[in-house]
Design an enzyme around this catalytic site. Sequence first.
Site, PDB file in Angstrom:
ATOM      1  N   LYS A  52      41.932  47.913  40.837  1.00 28.08           N
ATOM      2  CA  LYS A  52      43.294  47.520  40.142  1.00 28.08           C
ATOM      3  C   LYS A  52      44.151  48.705  40.061  1.00 28.08           C
ATOM      4  CE  LYS A  52      41.223  43.510  37.698  1.00 28.08           C
ATOM      5  NZ  LYS A  52      40.629  43.006  36.554  1.00 28.08           N
ATOM      6  N   GLN A  96      38.738  43.867  30.572  1.00 28.48           N
ATOM      7  CA  GLN A  96      37.856  43.663  31.706  1.00 28.48           C
ATOM      8  C   GLN A  96      36.539  42.819  30.922  1.00 28.48           C
ATOM      9  OE1 GLN A  96      38.133  43.907  35.195  1.00 28.48           O
ATOM     10  NE2 GLN A  96      36.294  42.981  35.173  1.00 28.48           N
ATOM     11  N   ASP A 119      46.160  38.136  32.508  1.00 29.12           N
ATOM     12  CA  ASP A 119      45.086  37.652  32.944  1.00 29.12           C
ATOM     13  C   ASP A 119      45.275  36.000  32.950  1.00 29.12           C
ATOM     14  OD1 ASP A 119      43.055  38.915  34.501  1.00 29.12           O
ATOM     15  OD2 ASP A 119      41.936  39.560  32.494  1.00 29.12           O
TER      16      ASP A 119
END
Length: 297
Positions: A52, A96, A119
Amino acid sequence: MQILDGIKVSNQVKDEIKLQVDLMIKNNEKVPHLAALIVGNDGASMTYVESKVKACKRVGFESTLVKMPNTTSETELLKKIKELNENDDIDGFIVQLPLPKQINTQKIINQIDPNKDVDGFHPVNFGKMALDMTTFIPATPFGILELLERYNVPTDGKHTVIIGRSHIVGRPMSILMGRNHFPGNSTVTLTHSHTKNISQITTQADIIITALGVPNYLKAEMVKDDVVVIDVGITRVVDPTTEKGYKIVGDVDFENVSKKASYITPVPGGVGPMTIAMLLKNTLLAREQRRLHNQML
């Protein structure tokens, strides 16, 4: 049979984002800033987060990687999230997953500012998605939509069968494929571990989206001719013949199912690359929303 090439499409998306960022730089505007927060040192998570950061660099985004030890308490993590929420320089951030056992994942997601939740996991954003309002769509489902759209895969009036009901892929896809525009307008069946006679359902499907994490689960006899297959599964399977000692396998018996499919995603190289590209797209959206909000103040 046509391969839905996630590497190719994700590169197209990144190139388009880079053009927009180049224009921002030219106009002396703030470029988007994405932060990633990782707790612990899980190998797969670390690789994903680093990719990322690399993707941010490629398109000209600023990026911040926040690493916290595996022993981090829920209180410490909530404090760090509060800092990221209040940091005006950061447009969006992700936490994460998975998180260590001592941390309640849903409690953490709930504390992320919905305007920075790129997200798309916060209940506010999930609710907006269900109501077909503008919001952050979770990156993997967003990537699947983008693939279907760019390859102009027909979805209108089709029967879409989804295998798996996770909040990250299965549940959102069941909502998105039934929405009233393209890609969408299909009749959706959501299957899961309690579904009986699943083959009877999958053999009726025009489109199958599988996100189980069971290698080679979907066999050729479970699908009809000209089916569209989206394989979200990604599992490391031991393979001594490879340099790394393992290979990446999807939920689909690709070799045999591909002979019957009209469109199919490979693993790797299908949905995976799209997830990061769409995370960047969400960050661009977050930056734009923040810019408009600041103009109104």
